[in-house]
Structure formats: structure tokens, C-alpha cells
Motif scaffolding. Structure first.
Motif, PDB file in Angstrom:
ATOM      1  N   TYR A 187      -5.230  28.596 -21.123  1.00 51.46           N
ATOM      2  CA  TYR A 187      -5.566  29.939 -20.639  1.00 51.46           C
ATOM      3  C   TYR A 187      -4.696  30.273 -19.425  1.00 51.46           C
ATOM      4  O   TYR A 187      -4.606  29.486 -18.480  1.00 51.46           O
ATOM      5  N   ARG A 188      -4.039  31.429 -19.447  1.00 56.94           N
ATOM      6  CA  ARG A 188      -3.198  31.845 -18.314  1.00 56.94           C
ATOM      7  C   ARG A 188      -4.083  32.400 -17.201  1.00 56.94           C
ATOM      8  O   ARG A 188      -4.771  33.396 -17.391  1.00 56.94           O
ATOM      9  N   LEU A 189      -4.062  31.734 -16.054  1.00 52.67           N
ATOM     10  CA  LEU A 189      -4.840  32.176 -14.906  1.00 52.67           C
ATOM     11  C   LEU A 189      -3.989  33.075 -14.022  1.00 52.67           C
ATOM     12  O   LEU A 189      -2.886  32.702 -13.622  1.00 52.67           O
ATOM     13  N   PHE A 190      -4.498  34.257 -13.720  1.00 54.47           N
ATOM     14  CA  PHE A 190      -3.816  35.231 -12.879  1.00 54.47           C
ATOM     15  C   PHE A 190      -4.420  35.194 -11.468  1.00 54.47           C
ATOM     16  O   PHE A 190      -5.470  34.560 -11.253  1.00 54.47           O
ATOM     17  N   PRO A 191      -3.807  35.860 -10.496  1.00 56.18           N
ATOM     18  CA  PRO A 191      -4.344  35.819  -9.131  1.00 56.18           C
ATOM     19  C   PRO A 191      -5.813  36.208  -9.032  1.00 56.18           C
ATOM     20  O   PRO A 191      -6.573  35.607  -8.265  1.00 56.18           O
ATOM     21  N   VAL A 192      -6.243  37.202  -9.825  1.00 54.85           N
ATOM     22  CA  VAL A 192      -7.632  37.666  -9.750  1.00 54.85           C
ATOM     23  C   VAL A 192      -8.618  36.547 -10.075  1.00 54.85           C
ATOM     24  O   VAL A 192      -9.721  36.496  -9.514  1.00 54.85           O
ATOM     25  N   HIS A 193      -8.225  35.628 -10.943  1.00 57.80           N
ATOM     26  CA  HIS A 193      -9.124  34.535 -11.309  1.00 57.80           C
ATOM     27  C   HIS A 193      -9.386  33.621 -10.106  1.00 57.80           C
ATOM     28  O   HIS A 193     -10.520  33.187  -9.868  1.00 57.80           O
TER      29      HIS A 193
ATOM     30  N   LYS B 159      -5.417  41.735  -4.909  1.00 61.54           N
ATOM     31  CA  LYS B 159      -6.559  41.944  -4.007  1.00 61.54           C
ATOM     32  C   LYS B 159      -7.022  43.395  -4.017  1.00 61.54           C
ATOM     33  O   LYS B 159      -8.234  43.671  -4.002  1.00 61.54           O
ATOM     34  N   ALA B 160      -6.078  44.318  -4.074  1.00 62.32           N
ATOM     35  CA  ALA B 160      -6.429  45.742  -4.097  1.00 62.32           C
ATOM     36  C   ALA B 160      -7.153  46.102  -5.388  1.00 62.32           C
ATOM     37  O   ALA B 160      -8.170  46.810  -5.377  1.00 62.32           O
ATOM     38  N   GLN B 161      -6.656  45.603  -6.508  1.00 64.00           N
ATOM     39  CA  GLN B 161      -7.292  45.886  -7.804  1.00 64.00           C
ATOM     40  C   GLN B 161      -8.674  45.229  -7.899  1.00 64.00           C
ATOM     41  O   GLN B 161      -9.630  45.826  -8.399  1.00 64.00           O
ATOM     42  N   TRP B 162      -8.773  44.009  -7.387  1.00 66.37           N
ATOM     43  CA  TRP B 162     -10.049  43.279  -7.420  1.00 66.37           C
ATOM     44  C   TRP B 162     -11.097  43.977  -6.553  1.00 66.37           C
ATOM     45  O   TRP B 162     -12.256  44.117  -6.953  1.00 66.37           O
ATOM     46  N   GLN B 163     -10.684  44.425  -5.374  1.00 62.59           N
ATOM     47  CA  GLN B 163     -11.617  45.126  -4.494  1.00 62.59           C
ATOM     48  C   GLN B 163     -12.097  46.424  -5.133  1.00 62.59           C
ATOM     49  O   GLN B 163     -13.270  46.799  -5.010  1.00 62.59           O
ATOM     50  N   LYS B 164     -11.205  47.098  -5.825  1.00 66.53           N
ATOM     51  CA  LYS B 164     -11.565  48.337  -6.516  1.00 66.53           C
ATOM     52  C   LYS B 164     -12.641  48.071  -7.577  1.00 66.53           C
ATOM     53  O   LYS B 164     -13.608  48.824  -7.710  1.00 66.53           O
ATOM     54  N   ARG B 165     -12.494  46.964  -8.287  1.00 68.49           N
ATOM     55  CA  ARG B 165     -13.475  46.622  -9.310  1.00 68.49           C
ATOM     56  C   ARG B 165     -14.812  46.249  -8.668  1.00 68.49           C
ATOM     57  O   ARG B 165     -15.875  46.627  -9.157  1.00 68.49           O
ATOM     58  N   LEU B 166     -14.767  45.509  -7.579  1.00 69.09           N
ATOM     59  CA  LEU B 166     -15.998  45.145  -6.872  1.00 69.09           C
ATOM     60  C   LEU B 166     -16.709  46.384  -6.343  1.00 69.09           C
ATOM     61  O   LEU B 166     -17.944  46.496  -6.432  1.00 69.09           O
TER      62      LEU B 166
ATOM     63  N   PRO C 177      -6.525  25.003  -6.100  1.00 68.44           N
ATOM     64  CA  PRO C 177      -5.780  25.501  -4.933  1.00 68.44           C
ATOM     65  C   PRO C 177      -6.167  26.936  -4.580  1.00 68.44           C
ATOM     66  O   PRO C 177      -6.739  27.660  -5.406  1.00 68.44           O
ATOM     67  N   GLU C 178      -5.867  27.338  -3.376  1.00 73.92           N
ATOM     68  CA  GLU C 178      -6.074  28.720  -2.961  1.00 73.92           C
ATOM     69  C   GLU C 178      -5.032  29.611  -3.632  1.00 73.92           C
ATOM     70  O   GLU C 178      -3.915  29.166  -3.929  1.00 73.92           O
ATOM     71  N   ALA C 179      -5.387  30.863  -3.845  1.00 73.66           N
ATOM     72  CA  ALA C 179      -4.464  31.798  -4.478  1.00 73.66           C
ATOM     73  C   ALA C 179      -3.157  31.911  -3.688  1.00 73.66           C
ATOM     74  O   ALA C 179      -2.073  32.059  -4.272  1.00 73.66           O
ATOM     75  N   GLU C 180      -3.255  31.819  -2.355  1.00 79.08           N
ATOM     76  CA  GLU C 180      -2.073  31.951  -1.497  1.00 79.08           C
ATOM     77  C   GLU C 180      -1.042  30.845  -1.767  1.00 79.08           C
ATOM     78  O   GLU C 180       0.145  31.015  -1.456  1.00 79.08           O
ATOM     79  N   GLN C 181      -1.490  29.714  -2.291  1.00 82.97           N
ATOM     80  CA  GLN C 181      -0.583  28.607  -2.574  1.00 82.97           C
ATOM     81  C   GLN C 181       0.202  28.805  -3.868  1.00 82.97           C
ATOM     82  O   GLN C 181       1.200  28.115  -4.098  1.00 82.97           O
ATOM     83  N   LEU C 182      -0.260  29.725  -4.711  1.00 78.07           N
ATOM     84  CA  LEU C 182       0.297  29.846  -6.056  1.00 78.07           C
ATOM     85  C   LEU C 182       1.082  31.125  -6.313  1.00 78.07           C
ATOM     86  O   LEU C 182       1.933  31.162  -7.207  1.00 78.07           O
ATOM     87  N   PHE C 183       0.781  32.171  -5.537  1.00 74.79           N
ATOM     88  CA  PHE C 183       1.356  33.481  -5.851  1.00 74.79           C
ATOM     89  C   PHE C 183       2.040  34.073  -4.621  1.00 74.79           C
ATOM     90  O   PHE C 183       1.690  33.758  -3.481  1.00 74.79           O
ATOM     91  N   SER C 184       3.000  34.959  -4.888  1.00 73.89           N
ATOM     92  CA  SER C 184       3.741  35.594  -3.804  1.00 73.89           C
ATOM     93  C   SER C 184       2.834  36.558  -3.033  1.00 73.89           C
ATOM     94  O   SER C 184       1.801  37.005  -3.541  1.00 73.89           O
ATOM     95  N   THR C 185       3.237  36.885  -1.821  1.00 69.38           N
ATOM     96  CA  THR C 185       2.460  37.804  -0.975  1.00 69.38           C
ATOM     97  C   THR C 185       2.301  39.155  -1.658  1.00 69.38           C
ATOM     98  O   THR C 185       1.214  39.744  -1.659  1.00 69.38           O
ATOM     99  N   GLU C 186       3.371  39.632  -2.278  1.00 68.55           N
ATOM    100  CA  GLU C 186       3.341  40.943  -2.940  1.00 68.55           C
ATOM    101  C   GLU C 186       2.394  40.939  -4.144  1.00 68.55           C
ATOM    102  O   GLU C 186       1.585  41.853  -4.322  1.00 68.55           O
ATOM    103  N   GLU C 187       2.507  39.898  -4.971  1.00 70.32           N
ATOM    104  CA  GLU C 187       1.660  39.801  -6.160  1.00 70.32           C
ATOM    105  C   GLU C 187       0.187  39.682  -5.772  1.00 70.32           C
ATOM    106  O   GLU C 187      -0.687  40.303  -6.374  1.00 70.32           O
TER     107      GLU C 187
END
Length: 387
Positions: A311-317, A349-356, A334-344
Motif C-alpha cells: 500500500y502506498r502511504l502518502f503524507p496524509v497517512h 497539512k493544508a488539505q488534511w486540516q480542510k478535511r478535519l 517515522p514522523e512525516a517530516e522525515q519522509l517528505f519534503s517541506t513543500e509536499e
């Protein structure tokens, strides 16, 4: 009458007559009109419906086989993917043997788009698309049944209540799947369990695996499964268009003990699943299972190892897992910050907050769980822990 006529897809000889029936069906044309022109359908439906029918008759006039129909539909599928995703990737197609049929057993998150994305991957790889299992609970309108069976879908009778009738229906289904792969050399797509995994917990139901064997019980279980070339498939959505509706259903079930669908709810889920924003989508074909255990439960675990592990895990996961009350501190996630770029990560985070923000507070634990569960499952697989 053939043994499988009640459930099989339409064949080439039936295509022209079924298309003509569809394009004369008022309910089908009304649905298309509301979908294409939602604001005008009410007042001008009387004018738009015959125009749509005329255009479709011209467009599909030369379609007289299932393959030609799928060629026509490819443009619509590609357009839908462009509009509703940030791109689709797929991998593992090298595991598929050209000229051989496979039994694709996949996780299930979306009613229509799960098999559509598998078809998309297989079609663009130049391989024949699979026949697709669809529950009769989704075929309440005759035109929906016609549409699906034109597009290589076969019917799974889930609405039957009697024990003897259920047994006969699954015996027929088992015989059809074996016939399709062994005799017709046509691949099959079927979900790993009945119904969508609304909580994000993708687990294979061993009863499905037993069903594959039902029609050939005189042969060893492992031999039957191996002959079907069972291939696990993981379908990963960055965002689920139906996530808020799923969270609501899970909340109601947890609060009241049950959930009753409203009329037309499945139709709404289908429409939202097709048109709603999904972010990135990844389809991963696993390796056909060669060493098949004789026990269906052990086979289910082997399938899950691939589906959950691929399963492909994306930052939101990872963002959801960090906020999940049921996360497991002992798992080395690991923390998301360890795996993904600042921009990604900022975009996620913006999309996730919108959903919340759009999710009522009582429902939020169930929304978070949907996205967090695949993280827990995958890291349990990586750590060799029981699922």
C-alpha cells in the motif's frame, strides 16, 4: 440458455442491442442529463435528453464489440482521472504473464474507481482488461446493470437471504470465476472482502478464498488456487472523496449499533467516488501467489502481507497516524517530516486540516482512523508482527 447467463457480462453479439436499449431508456438519459447539466436538467431536461441521446447514438454507432466500447470509454476514464486526481502511478505489471489470465484480489475503498484504476493500468499496459465482480445491491436500476455488464462486469448475488439459495449463488459464482480463468483465459477482478473497508483496515475474508474452491471441491484447495494465478493488488488513494460519509456511518454504527442506508445512498457514493478529488493514486500489482497453503486463513494472511505491505502511504497517512488515539508507540513509524519534503508536507497539512474542519467533531476519530490504519498495518507487516 447458458449456465452463466444470469451473472455473466454481455458478449460481443449482444452489444448493439444493449446499447440501443440504453439510449432509449428514459432513466438512463435523465441520469446523464443531471450529471452533465445539473443546473439545467430540471427546467430544460425535456430538450437536453433527446440531444444527449442523439449525440451518443452518433458517437457509438460503430461500436459492436466490448473491446470497441472500452476503447471509446477510455477517453471518458482518462478525462475523469485528469479532473479528479493529481496523477495515477502503477507498478508490478511485470509480474503479470502475457497470454495468461489472473485472479486479481484487491483491497476495496471505492465502488467504481477501484476496478476502474486496475483496468486503467492493465489497458495502458496493452493487456486485456479483467472481468469485474459487482454486487447486485448496486444494480437496482436496469440501466445500471446494462452499463456494468457491457463493461465486462459480472454479478455477485448478495441480496439473497435463504441459506440454500446463497449456497447455490456462490457455487455458481465459483464455477464462473474458474471457467473465466481456466476456459476463457479472461482475468477476474474481485474485492478481498464484501463491502468497502470504511475504516481503512484492508483484510482478506477467508470466506472469499473458500468460495473460489467451492465448485472444484474434489480437487485440493492449494491446486485450485494456484491454477487461478491469484494476484494481490493494492489500490492507494491519497484522499478518499467519500471519507466524511464513511466517518459518519462508522460513528452512527458505534453509537447505535447499526446503520441503515437511505434510498439512493449508493448512487451518491458512486457519483462522489468518480468525480471527487483523490489527490494521487497508486496501483501496485503484487506477485502471483505460488506457495499456496491448504488452509484458507493462512492464505488470507499471505494475501494481506502483500496488499498491506504494498500500500502506498502518502503524507496524509502519517499525519493521521500521529493524531490517532490508537497508534502503537512500539511500532517504528517515522514522523512525516522525515519522509517528505517541506513543500509536499505543507500541501498535505493544508488539505488534511480542510478535511478535519469539514468533519463534525464526534466523527473525527473515525476520519483519522481511516487514514491512520494503513500505516499501522504496513509497519506491522514490516516488523513481522501479527496483523
Amino acid at each position: 440458455m447458458g449456465a452463466f447467463d444470469a451473472i455473466r457480462p454481455y458478449d460481443d453479439a449482444e452489444v448493439p442491442a444493449v446499447l440501443a436499449r440504453l439510449l432509449a431508456d428514459p432513466a438512463f438519459l435523465d441520469t446523464l442529463t443531471h450529471f452533465r447539466f445539473p443546473r439545467l436538467a430540471g427546467a430544460l431536461g425535456w430538450l437536453l435528453k433527446p440531444l444527449i441521446a442523439y449525440r451518443l447514438r452518433r458517437e457509438f454507432a460503430d461500436v459492436h464489440t466490448v473491446a470497441l466500447l472500452q476503447d471509446k470509454l477510455e477517453n471518458y476514464v482518462d478525462h475523469s482521472i485528469e479532473q479528479a486526481t493529481d496523477g495515477v502511478t502503477y507498478a508490478g505489471l511485470e509480474h503479470l504473464r502475457h497470454g495468461s489470465a489472473h485472479l486479481f484480489l484487491a483491497n476495496h475503498r471505492d465502488i467504481v474507481m477501484d476496478p476502474a484504476f486496475v483496468n486503467y493500468a492493465v489497458y495502458h499496459a496493452g493487456l486485456p482488461t479483467p472481468r469485474v465482480a459487482i454486487g447486485d445491491n448496486l444494480l437496482q436500476k436496469p440501466f445500471v446493470s446494462d452499463l456494468m455488464r457491457l463493461n465486462k462486469s459480472f454479478i455477485v448475488h448478495r441480496s439473497i437471504s435463504g441459506r440454500r439459495e446463497k449456497l447455490a449463488a456462490y457455487q455458481l459464482l465459483s464455477a464462473y470465476i474458474n471457467h473465466s480463468i481456466r476456459d476463457d483465459a479472461q482475468s477476474i477482478w474481485i474485492a478481498q472482502a464484501e463491502g468497502r473497508a470504511k475504516d481503512g483496515d484492508d483484510r482478506t475474508d477467508s470466506a472469499i478464498l473458500k468460495m473460489f474452491h467451492m465448485s472444484r471441491k474434489q480437487e485440493p484447495f492449494a491446486e485450485v488456487i494456484q491454477a487461478l494465478r491469484l494476484t494481490p493488488v493494492s489500490i492507494s488513494y491519497e484522499y478518499d472523496p467519500c471519507d466524511l460519509a464513511k466517518a459518519r456511518e462508522l460513528y452512527i454504527r458505534a453509537s447505535t449499533g447499526s446503520y441503515t442506508k437511505t434510498p439512493g445512498e449508493d448512487d451518491q457514493s458512486i457519483a462522489l467516488g468518480i468525480t471527487g478529488y483523490k489527490g494521487r493514486v497508486h496501483v501496485q500489482f503484487g506477485t502471483p501467489i505460488q506457495q499456496v497453503p491448504e488452509d484458507a486463513r493462512q492464505l488470507a494472511l499471505a494475501v494481506d502481507q502483500q496488499i498491506l505491505g504494498n500500500y502506498r502511504l502518502f503524507p496524509v497517512h502519517y499525519l493521521a497516524y500521529a493524531a490517532w488515539a490508537e497508534r502503537e508507540p512500539a511500532l517504528p513509524v517515522p514522523e512525516a517530516e522525515q519522509l517528505f519534503s517541506t513543500e509536499e508536507l505543507a500541501k498535505a497539512k493544508a488539505q488534511w486540516q480542510k478535511r478535519l474542519d469539514n468533519c463534525p467533531a464526534p466523527h473525527r476519530p473515525y476520519l483519522i482512523g481511516q487514514y491512520a490504519m494503513p500505516v499501522r498495518n504496513q509497519y506491522r507487516v514490516k516488523a513481522g508482527l501479527p496483523l
